[in-house]
Design a protein around this motif. Sequence first.
Motif, PDB file in Angstrom:
ATOM      1  N   GLU A 286       1.019  -1.120  -0.395  1.00 36.20           N
ATOM      2  CA  GLU A 286      -0.157  -0.075   0.186  1.00 36.20           C
ATOM      3  C   GLU A 286       0.680   1.416   0.323  1.00 36.20           C
ATOM      4  O   GLU A 286       0.307   2.293  -0.215  1.00 36.20           O
ATOM      5  CB  GLU A 286      -1.143  -0.220   1.519  1.00 36.20           C
ATOM      6  N   THR A 287       2.250   1.383   0.942  1.00 38.49           N
ATOM      7  CA  THR A 287       2.807   2.346   0.914  1.00 38.49           C
ATOM      8  C   THR A 287       4.028   2.370  -0.261  1.00 38.49           C
ATOM      9  O   THR A 287       3.694   3.736  -0.936  1.00 38.49           O
ATOM     10  CB  THR A 287       4.429   1.889   1.967  1.00 38.49           C
ATOM     11  N   ALA A 288       4.309   1.597  -1.399  1.00 32.82           N
ATOM     12  CA  ALA A 288       4.836   1.880  -2.227  1.00 32.82           C
ATOM     13  C   ALA A 288       3.763   2.630  -3.361  1.00 32.82           C
ATOM     14  O   ALA A 288       3.843   3.133  -4.283  1.00 32.82           O
ATOM     15  CB  ALA A 288       5.105   0.686  -2.862  1.00 32.82           C
ATOM     16  N   ASP A 289       2.358   1.295  -3.812  1.00 36.51           N
ATOM     17  CA  ASP A 289       1.751   2.272  -4.066  1.00 36.51           C
ATOM     18  C   ASP A 289       1.250   3.727  -3.934  1.00 36.51           C
ATOM     19  O   ASP A 289       0.593   4.323  -4.942  1.00 36.51           O
ATOM     20  CB  ASP A 289      -0.527   1.281  -4.594  1.00 36.51           C
ATOM     21  N   MET A 290       0.818   4.396  -3.060  1.00 40.24           N
ATOM     22  CA  MET A 290       0.214   5.870  -2.407  1.00 40.24           C
ATOM     23  C   MET A 290       1.724   6.399  -3.203  1.00 40.24           C
ATOM     24  O   MET A 290       1.507   7.600  -3.858  1.00 40.24           O
ATOM     25  CB  MET A 290       0.697   5.985  -1.108  1.00 40.24           C
ATOM     26  N   ILE A 291       2.586   6.231  -2.767  1.00 39.54           N
ATOM     27  CA  ILE A 291       4.162   6.849  -3.379  1.00 39.54           C
ATOM     28  C   ILE A 291       4.244   6.997  -4.546  1.00 39.54           C
ATOM     29  O   ILE A 291       3.876   7.917  -5.188  1.00 39.54           O
ATOM     30  CB  ILE A 291       5.196   5.738  -2.782  1.00 39.54           C
ATOM     31  N   ALA A 292       3.616   5.834  -5.572  1.00 40.73           N
ATOM     32  CA  ALA A 292       3.736   6.011  -6.842  1.00 40.73           C
ATOM     33  C   ALA A 292       2.739   7.089  -7.667  1.00 40.73           C
ATOM     34  O   ALA A 292       2.747   7.621  -8.529  1.00 40.73           O
ATOM     35  CB  ALA A 292       3.812   4.778  -7.798  1.00 40.73           C
TER      36      ALA A 292
ATOM     37  N   LEU B 238       9.011   4.108 -14.504  1.00 38.23           N
ATOM     38  CA  LEU B 238       8.381   5.705 -14.630  1.00 38.23           C
ATOM     39  C   LEU B 238       9.268   5.450 -15.981  1.00 38.23           C
ATOM     40  O   LEU B 238      10.222   5.034 -16.742  1.00 38.23           O
ATOM     41  CB  LEU B 238       9.530   6.948 -14.187  1.00 38.23           C
ATOM     42  N   ASP B 239       8.259   5.846 -16.609  1.00 35.40           N
ATOM     43  CA  ASP B 239       8.130   5.700 -17.802  1.00 35.40           C
ATOM     44  C   ASP B 239       9.072   7.046 -18.482  1.00 35.40           C
ATOM     45  O   ASP B 239       8.584   7.040 -19.431  1.00 35.40           O
ATOM     46  CB  ASP B 239       7.036   5.385 -18.588  1.00 35.40           C
ATOM     47  N   LYS B 240       8.350   8.124 -18.051  1.00 31.93           N
ATOM     48  CA  LYS B 240       8.702   9.586 -18.252  1.00 31.93           C
ATOM     49  C   LYS B 240       9.461  10.003 -16.665  1.00 31.93           C
ATOM     50  O   LYS B 240       8.389   9.896 -15.920  1.00 31.93           O
ATOM     51  CB  LYS B 240       7.534   9.816 -19.010  1.00 31.93           C
ATOM     52  N   ASN B 241      10.748  10.377 -16.648  1.00 33.35           N
ATOM     53  CA  ASN B 241      11.015  11.077 -15.872  1.00 33.35           C
ATOM     54  C   ASN B 241      11.062  12.868 -16.045  1.00 33.35           C
ATOM     55  O   ASN B 241      11.803  13.466 -16.662  1.00 33.35           O
ATOM     56  CB  ASN B 241      12.015  10.523 -15.658  1.00 33.35           C
ATOM     57  N   PRO B 242       9.823  13.350 -15.683  1.00 34.14           N
ATOM     58  CA  PRO B 242      10.578  14.927 -15.391  1.00 34.14           C
ATOM     59  C   PRO B 242      11.077  15.490 -15.221  1.00 34.14           C
ATOM     60  O   PRO B 242      12.129  16.554 -15.533  1.00 34.14           O
ATOM     61  CB  PRO B 242       9.214  15.869 -14.777  1.00 34.14           C
TER      62      PRO B 242
ATOM     63  N   TYR C  99       3.202  15.551  -7.233  1.00 34.28           N
ATOM     64  CA  TYR C  99       4.374  16.538  -6.271  1.00 34.28           C
ATOM     65  C   TYR C  99       5.259  16.393  -8.400  1.00 34.28           C
ATOM     66  O   TYR C  99       5.741  17.597  -8.595  1.00 34.28           O
ATOM     67  CB  TYR C  99       5.289  16.124  -6.149  1.00 34.28           C
ATOM     68  N   LEU C 100       4.993  15.451  -9.234  1.00 33.92           N
ATOM     69  CA  LEU C 100       5.604  15.427 -10.153  1.00 33.92           C
ATOM     70  C   LEU C 100       4.589  15.175 -11.931  1.00 33.92           C
ATOM     71  O   LEU C 100       5.417  15.233 -13.487  1.00 33.92           O
ATOM     72  CB  LEU C 100       6.971  14.485 -10.828  1.00 33.92           C
ATOM     73  N   GLY C 101       3.440  15.047 -11.411  1.00 32.38           N
ATOM     74  CA  GLY C 101       3.219  15.393 -12.694  1.00 32.38           C
ATOM     75  C   GLY C 101       2.696  13.948 -13.121  1.00 32.38           C
ATOM     76  O   GLY C 101       2.481  13.257 -14.190  1.00 32.38           O
ATOM     77  N   VAL C 102       3.668  12.659 -12.355  1.00 32.89           N
ATOM     78  CA  VAL C 102       3.890  11.049 -13.295  1.00 32.89           C
ATOM     79  C   VAL C 102       3.558  10.035 -12.103  1.00 32.89           C
ATOM     80  O   VAL C 102       3.579  10.496 -11.472  1.00 32.89           O
ATOM     81  CB  VAL C 102       5.797  11.051 -13.979  1.00 32.89           C
ATOM     82  N   THR C 103       2.885   8.880 -13.050  1.00 28.74           N
ATOM     83  CA  THR C 103       2.650   8.096 -12.224  1.00 28.74           C
ATOM     84  C   THR C 103       3.657   6.893 -12.623  1.00 28.74           C
ATOM     85  O   THR C 103       3.300   6.095 -13.611  1.00 28.74           O
ATOM     86  CB  THR C 103       1.735   7.288 -12.207  1.00 28.74           C
TER      87      THR C 103
END
Length: 181
Positions: A73-79, A107-111, A86-90
Amino acid sequence: MSRSPGRKQENHKISRELFVLTYGALVAQLCKDYEKDEDVNACLDRMGYSIGIRLIDDFLARSAVKKCRSYSETADMIAQVAFKMYLGVTPSVSCSSATGNEFSLILDKNPLVDFVEELPAERASLCYCNLLCGVIRGALEMVHLAAEVTFLQDRLKGDAVTEIGITFLRKPEDRKHRRNK
């Protein structure tokens, strides 16, 4: 004078873009200040850690999330919540251990690398986005979750994806046992 509903979102996006631009300048300056990539990586991690221990308060206040009951759950919450906020990506999350304490954020896209094409050959061991590892580690520590956070893959180094590994250092049973004492 009324405020348009999309205005707040626009300001947040501008802040993200400004952060990405200034982050590149910060890394460039650190590369000038330190000869060794390991020193730059350590500095970025320390800076990220300092950000993470402060950012968790903002995250908890703005997201109104409930307490996570498992590492999954924690890892899912972070993602799904923190990275999006904060970064606009999931990033996608995968569990990489049978014990359930090791996860990968892919990350498929790293802002943070929007304006970076490649790392110079003389900076091959630089972890350009190491700040993210420190942020995650600092935030988790503030909610009493010790973790080791490292880059496993990086597109800037020729990998297919950018992957951040999170290893929670205590077993959930240890945490429950301590509370009962």
